[in-house]
Scaffold this active site. Structure first.
Site, PDB file in Angstrom:
ATOM      1  N   LEU A 156       0.812  -1.224   0.000  1.00 53.16           N
ATOM      2  CA  LEU A 156       0.000   0.000   0.000  1.00 53.16           C
ATOM      3  C   LEU A 156       0.842   1.270   0.000  1.00 53.16           C
ATOM      4  O   LEU A 156       1.927   1.325   0.561  1.00 53.16           O
ATOM      5  CB  LEU A 156      -0.999   0.013   1.152  1.00 53.16           C
ATOM      6  CG  LEU A 156      -0.558  -0.037   2.604  1.00 53.16           C
ATOM      7  CD1 LEU A 156      -0.128   1.326   3.096  1.00 53.16           C
ATOM      8  CD2 LEU A 156      -1.721  -0.525   3.437  1.00 53.16           C
ATOM      9  N   GLY A 266      11.313   9.896  -0.510  1.00 53.81           N
ATOM     10  CA  GLY A 266      11.517   9.845   0.938  1.00 53.81           C
ATOM     11  C   GLY A 266      10.449   8.951   1.520  1.00 53.81           C
ATOM     12  O   GLY A 266       9.936   8.057   0.848  1.00 53.81           O
ATOM     13  N   CYS A 269       9.303   4.098   3.755  1.00 56.46           N
ATOM     14  CA  CYS A 269       9.530   2.803   3.093  1.00 56.46           C
ATOM     15  C   CYS A 269      10.711   2.798   2.136  1.00 56.46           C
ATOM     16  O   CYS A 269      11.706   2.129   2.398  1.00 56.46           O
ATOM     17  CB  CYS A 269       8.268   2.374   2.352  1.00 56.46           C
ATOM     18  SG  CYS A 269       6.946   1.938   3.486  1.00 56.46           S
ATOM     19  N   LYS A 332       5.179  13.340   0.666  1.00 56.87           N
ATOM     20  CA  LYS A 332       4.396  13.362  -0.577  1.00 56.87           C
ATOM     21  C   LYS A 332       3.016  13.922  -0.240  1.00 56.87           C
ATOM     22  O   LYS A 332       2.647  13.988   0.935  1.00 56.87           O
ATOM     23  CB  LYS A 332       4.302  11.972  -1.184  1.00 56.87           C
ATOM     24  CG  LYS A 332       3.496  10.976  -0.367  1.00 56.87           C
ATOM     25  CD  LYS A 332       3.408   9.675  -1.129  1.00 56.87           C
ATOM     26  CE  LYS A 332       2.260   8.833  -0.669  1.00 56.87           C
ATOM     27  NZ  LYS A 332       2.156   7.593  -1.416  1.00 56.87           N
TER      28      LYS A 332
END
Ligand code: UDX
Length: 449
Positions: A156, A266, A269, A332
């Site tokens: 996800l 960034g 994950c 983001k």
């Protein structure tokens, strides 16, 4: 075919998975050791920003399908299917992943099991972990109830977590081929609705399932760094990386997605996962297979320093005394996550070089303040831009894409805009007399703006 499910660890991944499994009609118990997180979730509040999640959380709590607890005894008694969804952060001072939390789930859960159960790992782990946990589970099992450990990686994306869980591109389930069990059948029961909807279901072994996740993230990171490397070439040769990406992206073998050049990747994950992957390859004696990921990481980190260098050059070679507005702090858009955020990293570097940096983000202010308390935080775009010598757009929130250059012109000291995500209408800004810089693009405008 209702299943009784526990989700162990209700952070970002676990809370989403628990709510979505309940949404599929299952009875779900979310388990965590953090009482503050549990009481928020039990009250229907999501402790982070994620579109659509609070609606399904509240709906399923009200329907009685979703509860939360800190008790492993309750989870062991309640569920037949357990999902491990705890974090695997980067170890302090090392590239490798810290598996403490994953191990602790097995240590706490397995001795409490009193019935046949399947444990699915969802956390991102180094290849070989699932097999090791399976052996450990066999050692820890009491009363003859040995659980089956299988791996069902999660793909996800933040901001689309609910959609990616309920309408994923694929389901991957890895099982221990040496000790055949019922995990595939159980997974098909859990995900029966998704399978009916046509989601591809990939059955594989444990190691492949683990590697599907890490290699997918490595590929995505490589794609981003590839286009950022092209941006460096475009910039010195007068080419335009956005047009280049459009043109190569028409080739379906390449594809346009994840080819947006800018300040790089960034989040919680991609950066840590490619590092853990390199560390694991080293342990397995094949570090040269992933040496290229070190360059992927280097290109990515260079975007951050390069952007600070660029704004310093635009401001005459020094940031001392300069006033910079940073628009965007989240790693983001549609997220309040600031873990390893390129935007905040750039804001911090500019400040360390002597600039006064004022940050505005629609959702990530609280989290940013916590990790970068020395930056200045403004309550709106306009306030952040007051008397600025340069504006840097570092997260592509829609609010920023829609800014009117004519209105912002009245607020600033100098009309310099750095479009760190190549998300603005460059020509509109240039037409309003701004000096525009977007990574990998040769557009500009008057520098004495
Ligand atoms: C990622 C993977 O996409 C997901 O499958 C995995 O399960 C977890 O890691 P996420 O961290 O939510 O998801 O973010 P993603 O949408 O992948 O973006 C990662 C970073 O790359 C962001 O900082 C984003 O701004 C950046 N990015 C993305 C680019 O710089 N350019 C692009 O073209 C795409």
């Amino acid at each position: 075919m209702t299943c009784r499910i526990s989700v162990l660890g209700v952070g970002y991944l676990g809370a989403t998975h628990a709510a979505c499994m309940a949404e599929l009609g299952h009875e779900v118990m979310g388990v965590d050791t953090d009482p503050a997180k549990l009481s928020k979730l039990a009250a229907g509040e999501v402790p982070f920003y994620e579109p659509e999640l609070s609606e399904i959380l509240q709906k399923n709590i009200s329907a009685g399908r979703l509860t939360f607890t800190s008790s492993y005894d309750d989870a062991a008694a309640f569920a037949d299917v357990h999902f491990i969804a705890v974090g695997t952060p980067q170890k302090t001072g090392e590239l490798a992943a810290d598996l403490t939390y994953v191990d602790s789930v097995i240590d706490n859960l397995v001795p409490r099991l009193r019935k046949p159960t399947t444990i699915f790992g969802k956390s991102t782990v180094p290849v070989g972990t699932a097999e090791r946990l399976g052996i450990k589970a066999r050692e820890l099992a009491e009363h003859g109830h040995i659980p089956e450990v299988a791996w069902n990686p999660e793909f996800l994306r933040e901001g689309y977590a609910v959609k990616d869980t309920l309408q994923p591109d694929r389901l991957v389930v890895g099982v221990d081929k040496n000790t055949p069990g019922r995990a595939i059948e159980v997974a098909k029961r859990v995900y029966s609705q998704l399978i009916k909807d046509g989601v591809p279901f990939v059955e594989t072994d444990l190691a492949t399932a683990e590697l599907v996740k890490t290699s997918a993230n490595a590929f995505l990171a490589t794609k981003i760094s590839f286009i950022n490397a092209m941006a460096e070439i475009c910039e010195v040769s007068g080419a335009d990386v956005t047009e280049l990406a459009d043109a190569i992206g028409y080739d379906t073998r390449i594809g346009r997605r994840f080819l947006n050049a800018g300040i790089g990747f960034g989040g919680g994950c991609l950066p840590k996962d490619i590092r853990a992957f390199m560390a694991r390859a080293g342990e397995l004696g094949v570090d040269q297979a992933l040496t290229f990921l070190r360059e992927v990481d280097n290109i990515n980190m260079r975007r951050r320093t390069g952007t600070v260098d660029k704004v310093r050059t635009l401001l005459g070679g020094s940031l001392v005394g300069a006033k910079i507005a940073v628009l965007g702090a989240a790693f983001k858009p549609e997220s309040d996550d600031v873990r390893d955020s390129p935007a905040l990293n750039i804001a911090g570097q500019a400040q360390l070089q002597g600039a006064t940096v004022t940050v505005y983000d629609p959702k990530a202010m609280e989290n940013s303040r916590r990790i970068y308390p020395t930056l200045i935080y403004a309550s709106s775009v306009e306030k952040a831009c007051e008397q600025a010598d340069a504006i840097m757009v570092l997260t592509e929130w829609r609010e920023f894409n829609e800014l009117e250059p004519s209105k912002i012109s009245k607020l600033v000291r100098k009309k310099i805009i750095v479009d760190g995500r190549n998300c603005l209408d460059a020509e509109n800004w240039i037409d309003h007399g701004w000096y525009y810089y977007g990574p990998g693009r040769s557009l500009s405008g008057p520098i004495d703006a």
